[in-house]
Design a protein around this motif. Structure first.
Motif: not given
Length: 187
Positions: A154-163, A48-52
Motif C-alpha cells: 500500500t502507498p501509505h502503510p502503518d508508520e509503526q510498521k515502517v519504523k 517504495e516507502i523509503a530508500r537509501k
C-alpha cells in the motif's frame, strides 16, 4: 639458526592471527536473509516507502514503484517506475536471477540491455531481509549495506510498521540516518 626459526614462527602466528581476525570480520559482516520467499506471493506491485540514496534513482521525486512478474525465461521481470521533478514518468526494466533456489531470498538484478543480461556482470544484489507473513511489507538490501529499501503493498502503510522495519535494518548493520522517505501521491 634459532633466531631465524623464531622469526618464522612469529610470522606464522601473525599470519594465522590475521587470517582468523579477517574471518571473524567477514562473519560479522554477513547478512541474513529470510529463510524462504514464496515467489507467487512476492510477485506484483510494491510501493517504495523509503530508500537509501541511490545514484540511479536521483531523478525520482515521487510515486516510486516496482512490479515483479515472471518472464518467459522463468526469471523475474522487474518494472521500476517513478515520477521526476517535471512530472514525467521514468521507467527502468530489468531482470532478476534467483541465486539461492529454492529459498528465493537472494536475487541478482540486471538493468543492462536485454541482449546482454545473460552475462553475469552488471548485476546487483537484491536480498530479501524481512517480509511479513502476508507479504504486505518487505525490507530489501545487499551485503555491503549500501542499498536498502522498505517496500509496501500500500502507498501509505502503518508508520509503526515502517519504523519496525527500519529498526530491524539497524540490527543488521545498516545506517538509516540517510534514508529518503518516498512520497506517494496515490490515496
Amino acid at each position: 639458526m634459532r633466531n631465524k626459526n623464531s622469526q618464522m614462527l612469529v610470522r606464522g602466528f601473525l599470519f594465522l592471527g590475521l587470517a582468523f581476525s579477517t574471518q571473524l570480520y567477514a562473519q560479522d559482516r554477513s547478512l541474513a536473509t529470510v529463510p524462504h520467499v514464496e515467489l507467487d506471493k512476492y510477485l506484483g506491485l510494491w510501493y517504495e516507502i523509503a530508500r537509501k540514496p541511490l545514484y540511479f534513482q536521483k531523478e525520482c521525486q515521487k510515486d516510486v514503484t516496482a512490479r515483479y512478474t515472471i518472464n518467459e525465461y522463468g526469471n523475474l521481470a522487474v518494472d521500476n517506475r517513478c515520477i521526476d521533478e517535471q512530472g514525467n514518468e521514468l521507467r527502468s526494466l530489468g531482470e532478476g536471477f534467483i541465486s539461492n533456489e529454492p529459498y528465493n531470498s537472494k536475487i541478482k538484478v540486471s538493468f543492462l540491455p536485454e541482449a546482454v543480461r545473460w552475462m553475469p556482470f552488471g548485476r546487483g544484489d537484491y536480498w530479501i531481509l524481512k517480509v511479513d507473513p502476508q507479504y504486505q511489507m518487505a525490507l530489501v538490501g545487499e551485503p555491503k549495506r549500501k542499498y536498502l529499501w522498505v517496500l509496501s503493498r500500500t502507498p501509505h502503510p502503518d508508520e509503526q510498521k515502517v519504523k519496525e522495519y527500519l529498526r530491524y535494518a539497524q540490527t543488521l548493520g545498516f545506517s538509516t540516518k540517510d534514508m529518503i522517505r518516498s512520497e506517494q501521491t496515490e490515496p
